[in-house]
Design a protein around this motif. Structure first.
Motif, short mmCIF file in Angstrom:
data_model
loop_
_atom_site.label_atom_id
_atom_site.label_comp_id
_atom_site.label_asym_id
_atom_site.label_seq_id
_atom_site.Cartn_x
_atom_site.Cartn_y
_atom_site.Cartn_z
N LEU A 1 0.85 -1.19 0.00
CA LEU A 1 0.00 0.00 0.00
C LEU A 1 0.88 1.24 0.00
O LEU A 1 1.97 1.25 0.59
CB LEU A 1 -0.90 0.02 1.24
CG LEU A 1 -2.18 -0.81 1.19
CD1 LEU A 1 -2.92 -0.67 2.51
CD2 LEU A 1 -3.07 -0.40 0.03
N GLY A 2 0.38 2.28 -0.66
CA GLY A 2 1.07 3.56 -0.65
C GLY A 2 0.18 4.62 -0.04
O GLY A 2 -1.05 4.54 -0.15
N PHE A 3 0.80 5.61 0.60
CA PHE A 3 0.05 6.70 1.23
C PHE A 3 0.71 8.01 0.83
O PHE A 3 1.90 8.22 1.08
CB PHE A 3 0.07 6.55 2.76
CG PHE A 3 -0.54 5.26 3.24
CD1 PHE A 3 -1.89 5.18 3.52
CD2 PHE A 3 0.26 4.13 3.42
CE1 PHE A 3 -2.46 3.98 3.95
CE2 PHE A 3 -0.30 2.94 3.86
CZ PHE A 3 -1.66 2.86 4.12
N ILE A 4 -0.09 8.89 0.21
CA ILE A 4 0.47 10.13 -0.34
C ILE A 4 0.77 11.17 0.74
O ILE A 4 1.74 11.90 0.66
CB ILE A 4 -0.50 10.76 -1.37
CG1 ILE A 4 -0.84 9.76 -2.48
CG2 ILE A 4 0.08 12.04 -1.97
CD1 ILE A 4 0.20 9.58 -3.54
N THR A 5 -0.10 11.26 1.74
CA THR A 5 0.09 12.26 2.80
C THR A 5 -0.08 11.61 4.16
O THR A 5 -0.68 10.54 4.28
CB THR A 5 -0.93 13.41 2.70
OG1 THR A 5 -2.22 12.91 3.14
CG2 THR A 5 -1.05 13.94 1.28
N PRO A 6 0.43 12.27 5.21
CA PRO A 6 0.25 11.72 6.57
C PRO A 6 -1.24 11.54 6.92
O PRO A 6 -1.58 10.61 7.66
CB PRO A 6 0.91 12.78 7.46
CG PRO A 6 1.94 13.41 6.58
CD PRO A 6 1.31 13.44 5.21
N ASP A 7 -2.10 12.41 6.40
CA ASP A 7 -3.53 12.27 6.70
C ASP A 7 -4.09 10.94 6.21
O ASP A 7 -5.06 10.42 6.76
CB ASP A 7 -4.32 13.40 6.04
CG ASP A 7 -4.09 14.73 6.74
OD1 ASP A 7 -3.59 14.72 7.89
OD2 ASP A 7 -4.42 15.77 6.15
N ASP A 8 -3.49 10.40 5.16
CA ASP A 8 -3.97 9.14 4.61
C ASP A 8 -3.72 7.96 5.54
O ASP A 8 -4.28 6.88 5.37
CB ASP A 8 -3.29 8.86 3.26
CG ASP A 8 -3.67 9.88 2.20
OD1 ASP A 8 -4.71 10.53 2.35
OD2 ASP A 8 -2.91 10.03 1.22
N LEU A 9 -2.87 8.18 6.55
CA LEU A 9 -2.54 7.10 7.49
C LEU A 9 -3.54 7.00 8.63
O LEU A 9 -3.50 6.08 9.42
CB LEU A 9 -1.15 7.35 8.09
CG LEU A 9 0.02 7.39 7.10
CD1 LEU A 9 1.28 7.82 7.83
CD2 LEU A 9 0.22 6.04 6.46
N VAL A 10 -4.43 8.01 8.71
CA VAL A 10 -5.40 8.06 9.79
C VAL A 10 -6.67 7.32 9.34
O VAL A 10 -7.13 7.54 8.22
CB VAL A 10 -5.72 9.53 10.14
CG1 VAL A 10 -6.75 9.60 11.25
CG2 VAL A 10 -4.46 10.27 10.51
N PRO A 11 -7.24 6.47 10.21
CA PRO A 11 -8.47 5.77 9.83
C PRO A 11 -9.58 6.74 9.48
O PRO A 11 -9.71 7.75 10.19
CB PRO A 11 -8.81 4.97 11.09
CG PRO A 11 -7.51 4.83 11.81
CD PRO A 11 -6.74 6.08 11.52
N PRO A 12 -10.43 6.49 8.47
CA PRO A 12 -10.30 5.34 7.56
C PRO A 12 -9.11 5.53 6.62
O PRO A 12 -8.95 6.60 6.04
CB PRO A 12 -11.61 5.38 6.78
CG PRO A 12 -12.01 6.81 6.77
CD PRO A 12 -11.54 7.37 8.09
N LEU A 13 -8.32 4.52 6.49
CA LEU A 13 -7.09 4.63 5.71
C LEU A 13 -7.38 4.97 4.26
O LEU A 13 -8.37 4.53 3.69
CB LEU A 13 -6.32 3.31 5.77
CG LEU A 13 -5.96 2.82 7.17
CD1 LEU A 13 -5.28 1.47 7.09
CD2 LEU A 13 -5.09 3.83 7.88
N ASN A 14 -6.52 5.78 3.69
CA ASN A 14 -6.68 6.18 2.30
C ASN A 14 -5.46 5.74 1.49
O ASN A 14 -4.83 6.55 0.83
CB ASN A 14 -6.89 7.70 2.22
CG ASN A 14 -7.25 8.14 0.83
OD1 ASN A 14 -7.84 7.40 0.06
ND2 ASN A 14 -6.86 9.36 0.48
N GLY A 15 -5.16 4.48 1.57
CA GLY A 15 -4.01 3.97 0.83
C GLY A 15 -4.39 3.57 -0.58
O GLY A 15 -5.56 3.41 -0.91
#
Ligand SMILES: [Zn+2]
Length: 86
Positions: A38-52
């Motif tokens: 999985l990739g995450f573009i921004t730190p916010d994407d790491l916060v549930p619900p995940l946006n990977g």
């Protein structure tokens, strides 16, 4: 050997490190889990619900390289905890 930097453990699989990688097609620096891909573009994407996003999909077929600490310091990851992978 180039240094690798990570921003902690993957919030999805909880097994891999999130390694910072640079997408050479658009210069984005994103966090990539080597365990579940999985990739995450921004730190916010790491916060549930995940946006990977699933980095192995064809549309994400691009070259990457390991960014330097200097490059990371100019991105959204600058204030994140970035550690060198031993
Ligand atoms: Zn993972």
């Amino acid at each position: 050997m180039s240094e690798l930097f990570h921003v902690g453990q993957c919030p999805s699989c909880r097994q891999g490190w999130l390694i910072l990688q640079r997408n050479l097609s658009n210069q984005d620096i994103y966090a990539h889990c080597e365990e579940c891909e999985l990739g995450f573009i921004t730190p916010d994407d790491l916060v549930p619900p995940l946006n990977g996003f699933l980095t192995v999909l064809d549309k994400y077929d691009y070259e990457t390289e390991n960014p330097t600490q200097e490059e990371i310091s100019r991105t959204v990851w600058a204030n994140f905890i970035v550690k060198e992978v031993p």
